[in-house]
Design a protein around this motif. Structure first.
Motif, PDB file in Angstrom:
ATOM      1  N   GLN A  95       0.825  -1.206   0.000  1.00 58.14           N
ATOM      2  CA  GLN A  95       0.000   0.000   0.000  1.00 58.14           C
ATOM      3  C   GLN A  95       0.860   1.257   0.000  1.00 58.14           C
ATOM      4  N   ARG A  96       1.922   1.253   0.799  1.00 61.09           N
ATOM      5  CA  ARG A  96       2.826   2.412   0.830  1.00 61.09           C
ATOM      6  C   ARG A  96       3.503   2.611  -0.521  1.00 61.09           C
ATOM      7  N   ARG A 102       1.809   6.925  -6.725  1.00 60.93           N
ATOM      8  CA  ARG A 102       0.772   7.883  -7.086  1.00 60.93           C
ATOM      9  C   ARG A 102       1.209   9.302  -6.777  1.00 60.93           C
ATOM     10  N   LEU A 103       1.824   9.504  -5.621  1.00 60.06           N
ATOM     11  CA  LEU A 103       2.268  10.832  -5.243  1.00 60.06           C
ATOM     12  C   LEU A 103       3.410  11.295  -6.142  1.00 60.06           C
TER      13      LEU A 103
END
Length: 106
Positions: A95-96, A102-103
């Motif tokens: 998830q990280r 995405r960031l």
């Protein structure tokens, strides 16, 4: 069924015998089988998704949905704390990584 998956099925059954089945763990037999599979699947050749289809008669997507719900349950944690903590850690890491990608794309 292929020989590798027959071996996997045998291993899941053996792992269930070793686990605390029937002790009121609050987990269904299927949930216990999923945990046993997650504990042992990597020992055998072949694609995990194919083994999931053959052993559990469900799609990989449905399996991972069930697994994610299962590892969030206190019953699963009580049943096999090391495995559940490892699976939670792996999920958090993925998830990280997705969030970072995405960031980074913004």
């Amino acid at each position: 069924m292929s020989e590798a998956f027959a071996d996997t099925e045998h291993l899941v059954a053996a792992s269930l015998d070793e686990a605390e089945t029937g002790t009121g763990s609050g987990l269904s037999e299927r949930d216990q089988q999923i945990l046993a599979f997650e504990r042992q699947w990597w020992k055998y050749a072949g694609a995990k998704e194919q083994a999931v289809r053959e052993l559990f008669d469900m799609t990989a997507t449905r399996y991972y949905q069930a697994l994610n719900a299962l590892i969030d349950s206190p019953e699963a944690l009580a049943h096999d704390p090391m495995l559940v903590k490892r699976l939670r850690r792996m999920r958090s890491t993925r998830q990280r990584a997705r969030s970072a990608r995405r960031l980074g794309d913004v």
